[in-house]
Enzyme design. Sequence first.
Site, PDB file in Angstrom:
ATOM      1  N   LYS A 221      43.586  46.669  44.863  1.00  0.00           N
ATOM      2  CA  LYS A 221      44.221  45.962  43.753  1.00  0.00           C
ATOM      3  C   LYS A 221      45.225  46.831  43.004  1.00  0.00           C
ATOM      4  CE  LYS A 221      41.068  42.144  42.994  1.00  0.00           C
ATOM      5  NZ  LYS A 221      40.110  41.459  42.088  1.00  0.00           N
ATOM      6  N   ARG A 255      33.227  43.455  47.422  1.00  0.00           N
ATOM      7  CA  ARG A 255      34.095  42.488  48.111  1.00  0.00           C
ATOM      8  C   ARG A 255      35.361  43.245  48.536  1.00  0.00           C
ATOM      9  NH1 ARG A 255      38.445  39.173  46.911  1.00  0.00           N
ATOM     10  NH2 ARG A 255      38.462  37.126  47.943  1.00  0.00           N
TER      11      ARG A 255
END
Length: 273
Positions: A221, A255
């Site tokens: 991210k 995740r």
Amino acid sequence: MTINCKGNLVDVSSPKVMGILNITPDSFFDGGKYKNETDILLQTEKMLSDGATFIDVGAYSSRPGAKHISEEEELQRIVPVINLLINNFPEIIISVDTFRSKVALETINSGAAIINDISGGKMDAKMFETVANLQVPYILMHMLGTPQSMQQNPVYKDVIEEIISFFAEQIYKLHQLKLNDIIIDVGFGFGKTINHNFEILKNLSLFKSLDAPILAGISRKSMLYKTLDISAQEALNATTSANTIALLNGATILRVHDVKEAMEAVKIVNQIL
């Protein structure tokens, strides 16, 4: 700390890995990469063989500023993929990344096992009732705003306190509906600045007070690659570092796009814990 996935109890007191399978054309890291059956099956087989317990399938891109698509388009993208995966991997545990109750209903009826809602029940008033009726594990994520607006100017008085309050309220509503298999996701990058994200990561252990498994979705991210002034494609090492911190601070599900490396982080942390 177990969740019931289609009649099988999965122990999430010890860390597990959830592999990401994006079937969207515009996801921030792997958009458009898995657009035919062969690519989808090969990637799923790789993630399962690398140690993924869950496969999270998403047909709606939730990257900041992503294009909004209709419920019908989301269903047309995702239901055939659920069927494909179930037919080829009968034991697979599929999580569906959706905020829409109709998509949740149809994908669970097609063989998926978990609903992963980025909006935490805020974008579809029927979601809580639907997952409660289905009695499936529900990933309750915190997001400020919508994918289209969330990163425009996220402001909190106290980011930790406000997110914990959100979870407490939503968990109470779900318990009232007799749904108990609830996983929380603090929503790294969803309506948070880089500083917010690192404050949450540093204080992730505080969320253990909610008595629910904690999922950490930090993989590649912008909080990582913007901090290091690199690209998402170059952020695997940073992802492993952040995942390790998350595990040490109480995360029990990672995740990720890269299952092998996440499993290695789990094994190392397990030696410490």
